[in-house]
Design a protein around this motif. Structure first.
Motif, PDB file in Angstrom:
ATOM      1  N   LEU A   5       7.710   0.043   4.725  1.00 32.79           N
ATOM      2  CA  LEU A   5       8.958   0.745   5.030  1.00 32.79           C
ATOM      3  C   LEU A   5       9.418   0.565   6.476  1.00 32.79           C
ATOM      4  O   LEU A   5      10.599   0.739   6.779  1.00 32.79           O
ATOM      5  CB  LEU A   5       8.805   2.238   4.720  1.00 32.79           C
ATOM      6  CG  LEU A   5       8.531   2.581   3.249  1.00 32.79           C
ATOM      7  CD1 LEU A   5       8.309   4.077   3.096  1.00 32.79           C
ATOM      8  CD2 LEU A   5       9.649   2.097   2.355  1.00 32.79           C
ATOM      9  N   ALA A   6       8.500   0.197   7.372  1.00 38.05           N
ATOM     10  CA  ALA A   6       8.820   0.081   8.797  1.00 38.05           C
ATOM     11  C   ALA A   6      10.015  -0.831   9.089  1.00 38.05           C
ATOM     12  O   ALA A   6      10.853  -0.482   9.920  1.00 38.05           O
ATOM     13  CB  ALA A   6       7.588  -0.370   9.577  1.00 38.05           C
ATOM     14  N   PRO A   7      10.153  -1.995   8.437  1.00 44.00           N
ATOM     15  CA  PRO A   7      11.305  -2.850   8.744  1.00 44.00           C
ATOM     16  C   PRO A   7      12.665  -2.187   8.458  1.00 44.00           C
ATOM     17  O   PRO A   7      13.688  -2.610   8.988  1.00 44.00           O
ATOM     18  CB  PRO A   7      11.110  -4.066   7.840  1.00 44.00           C
ATOM     19  CG  PRO A   7       9.660  -4.094   7.522  1.00 44.00           C
ATOM     20  CD  PRO A   7       9.228  -2.648   7.510  1.00 44.00           C
ATOM     21  N   PHE A   8      12.658  -1.151   7.652  1.00 41.94           N
ATOM     22  CA  PHE A   8      13.900  -0.453   7.302  1.00 41.94           C
ATOM     23  C   PHE A   8      14.141   0.752   8.207  1.00 41.94           C
ATOM     24  O   PHE A   8      15.153   1.442   8.084  1.00 41.94           O
ATOM     25  CB  PHE A   8      13.871  -0.019   5.837  1.00 41.94           C
ATOM     26  CG  PHE A   8      13.626  -1.176   4.909  1.00 41.94           C
ATOM     27  CD1 PHE A   8      14.657  -2.049   4.582  1.00 41.94           C
ATOM     28  CD2 PHE A   8      12.365  -1.418   4.395  1.00 41.94           C
ATOM     29  CE1 PHE A   8      14.437  -3.128   3.756  1.00 41.94           C
ATOM     30  CE2 PHE A   8      12.127  -2.493   3.558  1.00 41.94           C
ATOM     31  CZ  PHE A   8      13.170  -3.361   3.242  1.00 41.94           C
ATOM     32  N   GLY A   9      13.186   1.027   9.094  1.00 37.72           N
ATOM     33  CA  GLY A   9      13.325   2.147  10.013  1.00 37.72           C
ATOM     34  C   GLY A   9      13.112   3.499   9.365  1.00 37.72           C
ATOM     35  O   GLY A   9      13.558   4.516   9.896  1.00 37.72           O
ATOM     36  N   ILE A  10      12.443   3.505   8.202  1.00 34.67           N
ATOM     37  CA  ILE A  10      12.216   4.764   7.487  1.00 34.67           C
ATOM     38  C   ILE A  10      10.730   4.956   7.221  1.00 34.67           C
ATOM     39  O   ILE A  10       9.938   4.025   7.332  1.00 34.67           O
ATOM     40  CB  ILE A  10      13.023   4.841   6.164  1.00 34.67           C
ATOM     41  CG1 ILE A  10      12.588   3.748   5.185  1.00 34.67           C
ATOM     42  CG2 ILE A  10      14.511   4.783   6.435  1.00 34.67           C
ATOM     43  CD1 ILE A  10      13.209   3.858   3.805  1.00 34.67           C
ATOM     44  N   ALA A  87       8.316  -1.583  -1.205  1.00 36.08           N
ATOM     45  CA  ALA A  87       7.204  -0.642  -1.349  1.00 36.08           C
ATOM     46  C   ALA A  87       6.380  -0.902  -2.608  1.00 36.08           C
ATOM     47  O   ALA A  87       5.257  -0.400  -2.723  1.00 36.08           O
ATOM     48  CB  ALA A  87       7.734   0.783  -1.357  1.00 36.08           C
ATOM     49  N   GLU A  88       6.915  -1.667  -3.545  1.00 37.97           N
ATOM     50  CA  GLU A  88       6.202  -1.887  -4.809  1.00 37.97           C
ATOM     51  C   GLU A  88       4.812  -2.493  -4.639  1.00 37.97           C
ATOM     52  O   GLU A  88       3.873  -2.037  -5.296  1.00 37.97           O
ATOM     53  CB  GLU A  88       7.066  -2.691  -5.775  1.00 37.97           C
ATOM     54  CG  GLU A  88       8.178  -1.837  -6.350  1.00 37.97           C
ATOM     55  CD  GLU A  88       8.940  -2.511  -7.482  1.00 37.97           C
ATOM     56  OE1 GLU A  88       8.460  -3.539  -8.012  1.00 37.97           O
ATOM     57  OE2 GLU A  88      10.002  -1.989  -7.832  1.00 37.97           O
ATOM     58  N   PRO A  89       4.618  -3.510  -3.775  1.00 37.59           N
ATOM     59  CA  PRO A  89       3.237  -4.014  -3.600  1.00 37.59           C
ATOM     60  C   PRO A  89       2.279  -2.940  -3.084  1.00 37.59           C
ATOM     61  O   PRO A  89       1.120  -2.890  -3.509  1.00 37.59           O
ATOM     62  CB  PRO A  89       3.397  -5.154  -2.594  1.00 37.59           C
ATOM     63  CG  PRO A  89       4.812  -5.609  -2.750  1.00 37.59           C
ATOM     64  CD  PRO A  89       5.581  -4.342  -3.066  1.00 37.59           C
ATOM     65  N   ALA A  90       2.752  -2.087  -2.190  1.00 37.49           N
ATOM     66  CA  ALA A  90       1.899  -0.997  -1.692  1.00 37.49           C
ATOM     67  C   ALA A  90       1.559  -0.041  -2.819  1.00 37.49           C
ATOM     68  O   ALA A  90       0.431   0.444  -2.921  1.00 37.49           O
ATOM     69  CB  ALA A  90       2.589  -0.261  -0.546  1.00 37.49           C
ATOM     70  N   ALA A  91       2.540   0.228  -3.673  1.00 34.48           N
ATOM     71  CA  ALA A  91       2.296   1.100  -4.828  1.00 34.48           C
ATOM     72  C   ALA A  91       1.285   0.452  -5.771  1.00 34.48           C
ATOM     73  O   ALA A  91       0.407   1.135  -6.313  1.00 34.48           O
ATOM     74  CB  ALA A  91       3.600   1.404  -5.548  1.00 34.48           C
ATOM     75  N   ALA A  92       1.391  -0.862  -5.954  1.00 32.96           N
ATOM     76  CA  ALA A  92       0.449  -1.573  -6.819  1.00 32.96           C
ATOM     77  C   ALA A  92      -0.964  -1.488  -6.253  1.00 32.96           C
ATOM     78  O   ALA A  92      -1.936  -1.296  -6.998  1.00 32.96           O
ATOM     79  CB  ALA A  92       0.877  -3.025  -6.995  1.00 32.96           C
ATOM     80  N   THR A  93      -1.082  -1.598  -4.950  1.00 36.52           N
ATOM     81  CA  THR A  93      -2.386  -1.477  -4.302  1.00 36.52           C
ATOM     82  C   THR A  93      -2.949  -0.069  -4.498  1.00 36.52           C
ATOM     83  O   THR A  93      -4.139   0.103  -4.778  1.00 36.52           O
ATOM     84  CB  THR A  93      -2.277  -1.796  -2.797  1.00 36.52           C
ATOM     85  OG1 THR A  93      -1.816  -3.142  -2.660  1.00 36.52           O
ATOM     86  CG2 THR A  93      -3.601  -1.633  -2.092  1.00 36.52           C
ATOM     87  N   ALA A  94      -2.066   0.937  -4.393  1.00 35.10           N
ATOM     88  CA  ALA A  94      -2.503   2.330  -4.543  1.00 35.10           C
ATOM     89  C   ALA A  94      -3.001   2.620  -5.950  1.00 35.10           C
ATOM     90  O   ALA A  94      -3.830   3.503  -6.148  1.00 35.10           O
ATOM     91  CB  ALA A  94      -1.362   3.278  -4.186  1.00 35.10           C
TER      92      ALA A  94
END
Length: 121
Positions: A5-10, A87-94
């Motif tokens: 999310l960092a590249p989006f500033g959120i 964020a989907e890859p992070a969700a997949a990792t989670a």
């Protein structure tokens, strides 16, 4: 997730509010408090951040001069779509340790959580 999310500033808290606005359309800050389990001060800070980034805006609610609805801007809708995808890859990792059935169940539960509370008839 934070790195995605960092590249989006959120941050995750911003994404959560954006998810609610995306799913439900304009909501009052009071509704965002109820639907996100954040306190009032936190929601004000989150909405302030989203406004500063031109991702959301507060607009007068017709018929109530005191109430303002928070809505995603066009830029906010675009950023939400991109951030959600990032964020989907992070969700997949989670969910990597879950079985496919458990992952589907979790996804259904999460969709229920972000679905409109009072869907239109």
């Amino acid at each position: 997730m934070d790195g995605a999310l960092a590249p989006f500033g959120i941050e995750r808290r911003h994404l959560m509010v954006m998810m609610r606005l995306h799913a439900s359309g304009p909501l009052s800050q009071r509704d965002l408090v109820a639907q996100t389990n954040h306190d009032k001060a936190s929601i004000v800070r989150i909405v302030d951040d989203l406004e500063r980034l031109d991702l959301a805006s507060r607009q007068l609610v017709p018929g109530d001069r005191r109430l303002r609805a928070v809505t995603l801007t066009e830029h906010g809708r675009d950023v939400f779509a991109q951030a959600h995808q990032a964020a989907e890859p992070a969700a997949a990792t989670a969910t990597a340790l879950l079985t496919p059935t458990q992952t589907q169940q979790l996804q259904r539960l999460l969709r229920t959580m972000v679905a409109p509370v009072n869907p239109p008839d």
